[in-house]
Design a protein around this motif. Structure first.
Motif, PDB file in Angstrom:
ATOM      1  N   PHE A  71       0.828  -1.206   0.000  1.00 45.79           N
ATOM      2  CA  PHE A  71       0.000   0.000   0.000  1.00 45.79           C
ATOM      3  C   PHE A  71       0.864   1.259   0.000  1.00 45.79           C
ATOM      4  O   PHE A  71       0.618   2.197  -0.755  1.00 45.79           O
ATOM      5  N   GLU A  72       1.859   1.280   0.846  1.00 49.88           N
ATOM      6  CA  GLU A  72       2.719   2.453   0.966  1.00 49.88           C
ATOM      7  C   GLU A  72       3.428   2.762  -0.359  1.00 49.88           C
ATOM      8  O   GLU A  72       3.440   3.909  -0.818  1.00 49.88           O
ATOM      9  N   ARG A  73       4.014   1.732  -0.963  1.00 45.75           N
ATOM     10  CA  ARG A  73       4.721   1.931  -2.234  1.00 45.75           C
ATOM     11  C   ARG A  73       3.771   2.382  -3.334  1.00 45.75           C
ATOM     12  O   ARG A  73       4.120   3.232  -4.156  1.00 45.75           O
ATOM     13  N   ALA A  74       2.586   1.798  -3.366  1.00 44.91           N
ATOM     14  CA  ALA A  74       1.606   2.130  -4.410  1.00 44.91           C
ATOM     15  C   ALA A  74       1.155   3.583  -4.294  1.00 44.91           C
ATOM     16  O   ALA A  74       1.015   4.275  -5.303  1.00 44.91           O
ATOM     17  N   ALA A  75       0.930   4.040  -3.088  1.00 39.07           N
ATOM     18  CA  ALA A  75       0.406   5.398  -2.880  1.00 39.07           C
ATOM     19  C   ALA A  75       1.493   6.465  -2.948  1.00 39.07           C
ATOM     20  O   ALA A  75       1.180   7.638  -3.160  1.00 39.07           O
ATOM     21  N   ASP A  76       2.745   6.057  -2.793  1.00 42.82           N
ATOM     22  CA  ASP A  76       3.843   7.016  -2.802  1.00 42.82           C
ATOM     23  C   ASP A  76       3.870   7.778  -4.123  1.00 42.82           C
ATOM     24  O   ASP A  76       3.937   7.189  -5.192  1.00 42.82           O
ATOM     25  N   GLY A  77       3.783   9.074  -4.032  1.00 42.91           N
ATOM     26  CA  GLY A  77       3.827   9.917  -5.211  1.00 42.91           C
ATOM     27  C   GLY A  77       2.498  10.091  -5.934  1.00 42.91           C
ATOM     28  O   GLY A  77       2.440  10.780  -6.952  1.00 42.91           O
ATOM     29  N   ALA A  78       1.434   9.467  -5.418  1.00 41.50           N
ATOM     30  CA  ALA A  78       0.122   9.656  -6.051  1.00 41.50           C
ATOM     31  C   ALA A  78      -0.270  11.120  -5.950  1.00 41.50           C
ATOM     32  O   ALA A  78      -0.061  11.767  -4.922  1.00 41.50           O
ATOM     33  N   GLU A  79      -0.838  11.641  -7.014  1.00 45.90           N
ATOM     34  CA  GLU A  79      -1.161  13.070  -7.082  1.00 45.90           C
ATOM     35  C   GLU A  79      -2.343  13.468  -6.206  1.00 45.90           C
ATOM     36  O   GLU A  79      -2.450  14.616  -5.798  1.00 45.90           O
ATOM     37  N   ASP A  80      -3.244  12.513  -5.936  1.00 47.34           N
ATOM     38  CA  ASP A  80      -4.402  12.820  -5.105  1.00 47.34           C
ATOM     39  C   ASP A  80      -4.942  11.534  -4.482  1.00 47.34           C
ATOM     40  O   ASP A  80      -4.441  10.442  -4.762  1.00 47.34           O
ATOM     41  N   GLU A  82      -7.717   9.941  -4.925  1.00 46.85           N
ATOM     42  CA  GLU A  82      -8.334   9.020  -5.877  1.00 46.85           C
ATOM     43  C   GLU A  82      -7.279   8.151  -6.563  1.00 46.85           C
ATOM     44  O   GLU A  82      -7.451   6.950  -6.705  1.00 46.85           O
ATOM     45  N   ARG A  83      -6.179   8.774  -6.955  1.00 48.46           N
ATOM     46  CA  ARG A  83      -5.094   8.005  -7.590  1.00 48.46           C
ATOM     47  C   ARG A  83      -4.426   7.074  -6.573  1.00 48.46           C
ATOM     48  O   ARG A  83      -4.028   5.966  -6.912  1.00 48.46           O
ATOM     49  N   ALA A  84      -4.305   7.531  -5.347  1.00 47.39           N
ATOM     50  CA  ALA A  84      -3.748   6.671  -4.295  1.00 47.39           C
ATOM     51  C   ALA A  84      -4.653   5.464  -4.079  1.00 47.39           C
ATOM     52  O   ALA A  84      -4.173   4.331  -3.961  1.00 47.39           O
ATOM     53  N   LEU A  85      -5.953   5.692  -4.045  1.00 50.18           N
ATOM     54  CA  LEU A  85      -6.927   4.607  -3.868  1.00 50.18           C
ATOM     55  C   LEU A  85      -6.789   3.583  -4.990  1.00 50.18           C
ATOM     56  O   LEU A  85      -6.699   2.373  -4.734  1.00 50.18           O
ATOM     57  N   LEU A  86      -6.762   4.045  -6.210  1.00 50.22           N
ATOM     58  CA  LEU A  86      -6.636   3.136  -7.356  1.00 50.22           C
ATOM     59  C   LEU A  86      -5.308   2.394  -7.342  1.00 50.22           C
ATOM     60  O   LEU A  86      -5.257   1.189  -7.615  1.00 50.22           O
ATOM     61  N   ALA A  87      -4.246   3.101  -7.004  1.00 52.13           N
ATOM     62  CA  ALA A  87      -2.921   2.474  -6.967  1.00 52.13           C
ATOM     63  C   ALA A  87      -2.849   1.407  -5.882  1.00 52.13           C
ATOM     64  O   ALA A  87      -2.305   0.313  -6.106  1.00 52.13           O
ATOM     65  N   MET A  88      -3.402   1.699  -4.701  1.00 53.86           N
ATOM     66  CA  MET A  88      -3.376   0.715  -3.611  1.00 53.86           C
ATOM     67  C   MET A  88      -4.246  -0.496  -3.942  1.00 53.86           C
ATOM     68  O   MET A  88      -3.867  -1.633  -3.659  1.00 53.86           O
ATOM     69  N   THR A  89      -5.399  -0.249  -4.557  1.00 55.94           N
ATOM     70  CA  THR A  89      -6.288  -1.349  -4.937  1.00 55.94           C
ATOM     71  C   THR A  89      -5.588  -2.259  -5.941  1.00 55.94           C
ATOM     72  O   THR A  89      -5.613  -3.488  -5.797  1.00 55.94           O
ATOM     73  N   SER A  90      -4.952  -1.676  -6.933  1.00 58.31           N
ATOM     74  CA  SER A  90      -4.233  -2.460  -7.948  1.00 58.31           C
ATOM     75  C   SER A  90      -3.055  -3.214  -7.332  1.00 58.31           C
ATOM     76  O   SER A  90      -2.824  -4.385  -7.651  1.00 58.31           O
ATOM     77  N   ALA A  91      -2.320  -2.544  -6.462  1.00 60.10           N
ATOM     78  CA  ALA A  91      -1.163  -3.180  -5.824  1.00 60.10           C
ATOM     79  C   ALA A  91      -1.601  -4.376  -4.983  1.00 60.10           C
ATOM     80  O   ALA A  91      -0.947  -5.426  -4.987  1.00 60.10           O
ATOM     81  N   TYR A  92      -2.711  -4.231  -4.271  1.00 57.74           N
ATOM     82  CA  TYR A  92      -3.183  -5.328  -3.433  1.00 57.74           C
ATOM     83  C   TYR A  92      -3.671  -6.491  -4.295  1.00 57.74           C
ATOM     84  O   TYR A  92      -3.388  -7.650  -3.994  1.00 57.74           O
ATOM     85  N   ALA A  93      -4.359  -6.177  -5.380  1.00 57.16           N
ATOM     86  CA  ALA A  93      -4.824  -7.234  -6.286  1.00 57.16           C
ATOM     87  C   ALA A  93      -3.626  -8.012  -6.838  1.00 57.16           C
ATOM     88  O   ALA A  93      -3.661  -9.247  -6.906  1.00 57.16           O
ATOM     89  N   ARG A  94      -2.562  -7.298  -7.201  1.00 57.02           N
ATOM     90  CA  ARG A  94      -1.343  -7.971  -7.677  1.00 57.02           C
ATOM     91  C   ARG A  94      -0.725  -8.822  -6.579  1.00 57.02           C
ATOM     92  O   ARG A  94      -0.314  -9.959  -6.819  1.00 57.02           O
ATOM     93  N   LEU A  95      -0.664  -8.266  -5.380  1.00 59.08           N
ATOM     94  CA  LEU A  95      -0.056  -8.996  -4.262  1.00 59.08           C
ATOM     95  C   LEU A  95      -0.780 -10.307  -4.001  1.00 59.08           C
ATOM     96  O   LEU A  95      -0.155 -11.358  -3.916  1.00 59.08           O
ATOM     97  N   ILE A  96      -2.096 -10.262  -3.891  1.00 61.93           N
ATOM     98  CA  ILE A  96      -2.802 -11.494  -3.543  1.00 61.93           C
ATOM     99  C   ILE A  96      -2.941 -12.447  -4.728  1.00 61.93           C
ATOM    100  O   ILE A  96      -3.183 -13.631  -4.522  1.00 61.93           O
ATOM    101  N   SER A  97      -2.760 -11.953  -5.949  1.00 62.07           N
ATOM    102  CA  SER A  97      -2.790 -12.882  -7.080  1.00 62.07           C
ATOM    103  C   SER A  97      -1.429 -13.542  -7.294  1.00 62.07           C
ATOM    104  O   SER A  97      -1.362 -14.694  -7.703  1.00 62.07           O
ATOM    105  N   THR A  98      -0.349 -12.829  -6.985  1.00 55.52           N
ATOM    106  CA  THR A  98       0.984 -13.409  -7.164  1.00 55.52           C
ATOM    107  C   THR A  98       1.492 -14.116  -5.912  1.00 55.52           C
ATOM    108  O   THR A  98       2.314 -15.032  -6.009  1.00 55.52           O
TER     109      THR A  98
END
Length: 174
Positions: A71-80, A82-98
């Motif tokens: 979550f921290e890495r995904a949200a780092d540098g997000a402009e707002d 909403e982008r942090a939310l999307l980045a964290m959601t995507s990062a978590y989906a990748r984490l639990i799928s891999t």
């Protein structure tokens, strides 16, 4: 090639423990299973950890920290937010799928707490609560410290966790 340090071996034990506990839970996993997966003896395990519970807690803490870091890495540098939310959601989906053992280990931790605390043992519960609060804090700050956004993120996330744990696709919750 040099010898593996005790710290590196400890990390190997924790990774093996995550994999074993994620599949068979606290009571279904033996230290022999973990030792076999790592390629060490049980007595060596107990030179690194005092007991099975300490191995379980270390595995639980590792899986929760891996989630928090994703979550921290995904949200780092997000402009707002909403982008942090999307980045964290995507990062978590990748984490639990891999690395599905990360999610399954956490789920094992959640279900083990009640049984342990019923016996008067709160070490696992303390680890689960502390890990969850660290994850929550990272998400909360990444979402602009907005309590409603944080609650919504975790509500949707727990639905996703449940669907993943029972083998349904994420869209099945809609």
């Amino acid at each position: 090639m040099g010898r593996i340090s005790a710290q590196e071996r400890r990390g190997s034990v924790i990774r093996a423990a995550v994999a074993e506990f994620a599949i068979t839970g606290y009571h279904g996993t033996t230290t022999a299973m973990i030792a076999r997966r790592v390629g060490v003896t049980q007595p060596y395990l107990f030179r690194l950890f005092p007991d099975k519970k300490a191995i379980f807690v270390a595995a639980l803490e590792r899986s929760m920290e891996d989630t928090r870091l994703a979550f921290e890495r995904a949200a780092d540098g997000a402009e707002d937010d909403e982008r942090a939310l999307l980045a964290m959601t995507s990062a978590y989906a990748r984490l639990i799928s891999t690395r599905p053992e990360t999610l399954l280990m956490q789920m094992q931790g959640y279900v083990t707490v009640a049984a342990a605390e019923a016996r008067g043992d709160d070490l696992i519960g303390e680890a689960v609560r502390a890990g969850w609060m660290r994850i929550r804090g990272t998400v909360h700050q990444s979402l602009g410290a907005d309590a409603d956004k944080t609650a919504s993120f975790f509500a949707c996330g727990m639905l996703g966790n449940t669907l993943a744990a029972i083998g349904l696709p994420p869209g099945a919750g809609r």
